[in-house]
Design a protein around this motif. Sequence first.
Motif, PDB file in Angstrom:
ATOM      1  N   GLY A   1       0.673   8.591   1.515  1.00 49.66           N
ATOM      2  CA  GLY A   1      -0.773   9.877   2.610  1.00 49.66           C
ATOM      3  C   GLY A   1      -0.552   9.578   4.163  1.00 49.66           C
TER       4      GLY A   1
ATOM      5  N   GLU B   1       0.922  -1.492  -0.173  1.00 52.97           N
ATOM      6  CA  GLU B   1       0.199  -0.124  -0.235  1.00 52.97           C
ATOM      7  C   GLU B   1       0.987   1.206   0.145  1.00 52.97           C
ATOM      8  OE1 GLU B   1      -3.006  -0.259  -0.719  1.00 52.97           O
ATOM      9  OE2 GLU B   1      -3.215  -2.425  -0.018  1.00 52.97           O
ATOM     10  N   HIS B   2       1.603   2.045  -1.412  1.00 49.75           N
ATOM     11  CA  HIS B   2       2.696   2.374  -1.708  1.00 49.75           C
ATOM     12  C   HIS B   2       1.416   4.173  -0.843  1.00 49.75           C
ATOM     13  CE1 HIS B   2       4.692  -1.012  -3.133  1.00 49.75           C
ATOM     14  NE2 HIS B   2       5.645  -0.721  -2.328  1.00 49.75           N
ATOM     15  N   GLU B   3       0.733   4.165  -2.022  1.00 53.47           N
ATOM     16  CA  GLU B   3      -0.023   5.281  -1.379  1.00 53.47           C
ATOM     17  C   GLU B   3      -0.852   5.463  -0.494  1.00 53.47           C
ATOM     18  OE1 GLU B   3      -0.030   7.550  -3.983  1.00 53.47           O
ATOM     19  OE2 GLU B   3       1.438   6.531  -5.628  1.00 53.47           O
ATOM     20  N   THR B   4      -1.342   4.567   0.570  1.00 50.28           N
ATOM     21  CA  THR B   4      -1.609   4.765   1.728  1.00 50.28           C
ATOM     22  C   THR B   4      -0.644   5.137   2.482  1.00 50.28           C
ATOM     23  OG1 THR B   4      -3.215   3.080   1.111  1.00 50.28           O
ATOM     24  CG2 THR B   4      -2.940   3.665   3.486  1.00 50.28           C
TER      25      THR B   4
END
Length: 528
Positions: free
Chosen positions: A360, A354-357
């Motif tokens: 963020g 979950e790189h984007e998470t």
Amino acid sequence: MRKILSASLGTQLFVLQMAVVLLSAGGTAGVWTEHLRDQLERRHQQRALAIAEAVAGLPEVREAFAHPRPPSVLQPIALGVQAATGADYVVIANRDQIRYAHPNPELIGRRLSTDGSPVLSTGRAWTGVQTGTLGRSVRGKAPVRDASGAIIGLTSVGVLEETVAGQFGAALPPLLWTVLAVLLAGSAGAALIARRVRRQTFGLEPAEIASLLEQREGVLHGVKEGVVALDLQGRVTLLNDAARELLGLSPCDVGRRIEEMPLSDRMRDVLAGEDEGDDLVVLHRDRVLVLNRMPVAVRGRSNGWVVTLRDRTELVRLARALDQASSTTDALRAQAHEFANRMHTVVGLLELGEHETAIGYITRTTEVIGHHSAGIREKVADPTLAALLLAKSAEAAERGATLVLADDCRVEEGALGDPQDAVLVVGNLVANALDVLEEIGGTVEVSVRTEKDGLHVRVGDSGPGVSPALAEEVFREGFTTKVARSGPRGLGLALTRQACLRRGGWIRVHNAGGAVFTALLPRREEAA
């Protein structure tokens, strides 16, 4: 003399008093002896004169001078008077000092061996001591007058010195016994005084007493702790150098009562024993003092009290600095713990792909932390005070509470000058509020703002508040509602008030949804 001077104090006192007693008794005995002898001589002189005048006034004596053979008439009269009165001799002589009567008949018709002309020429009686044919005697002489008043002879009556000496010797024994009794009484008194002095000095000699006094003075004035001695009436009997310096007193204060000294009520209560306990903490001027009061007993009898004073100002300052460092450490530890949790969260998101998470989450966390720090620096521009509030905010979060800044916070950079007192006031008030909320949690609201008259501080908590009866008591040193964990407790608010009052400010407390402490810390130039 050297042996006496080298003897003990008791022996010297005994010898000195015995010498005084001997001189006094001997001098008194000598005076009374001389007085007694003079009295005996005067008494015998007056008695001899009375007998002589009585013989001279007899009509038979006057008529016998006109007799063809005067001795035949006067000798029996003289012997009879001598036997009746107890005189040693009675002598009668004519105008030419020829004896008409004498104890020794062979001397009748001869001239007197002592001059009687003063009596014959002046007609006055005479008394005195003379030496005659019978020896030295006390005499009285009187003129013999005829019917017309003319002097026709004299009478001489005497008492031998041997008789006077015998009576004097008989009167001496009572006097000697009296002197002996005085000597014995004086000896007993001297012995008792010497024994009492020896007991009161504990058998110490003058050199030893002087040495002990020097050691006492050296110890009392050499120790760093202050020592105050009080008698049973509450008067100061001793102040060493450290006590005078710590209390701001002078040697002239020795002998004064505690109530008359420029001390605070708290200091008077501790010194007088009204506030009992061990290691009592008292704020005096700019010092933090620890006092202990102990009774003093001499030979089992209460003689007063001694109070020791220890200066713990630097120790308290170091403890406060340590508390601040500990608070900072706790804040860093809390931040490190929170940071570790966040890092674990990021690692978990990355492992899950979950790189984007993760990105963020990191962005939001950074913005929250930056916003919180920026919010504090925006309202409190002074870096030292801002760092304190940031550390206290982290400490509050660690202890289950929340620290928020009021909307009216406003501290310009450089407005505090030396921030030491400001950090002391704000840090103590916030720490006190966090202690109140430690078990129950809640919110601490802090307001710090600089005005023309100085720094205004307001710290409120959502706790149970302060009883109105304790509104002033909470600022007294030693007052605490917490169980002491280590070190002296009940100093935070007292030091806070001291800092405000020292600069001409004030501190108060009231209840508004919890305890609200407000304080004014004037600028240093205005306080001066």
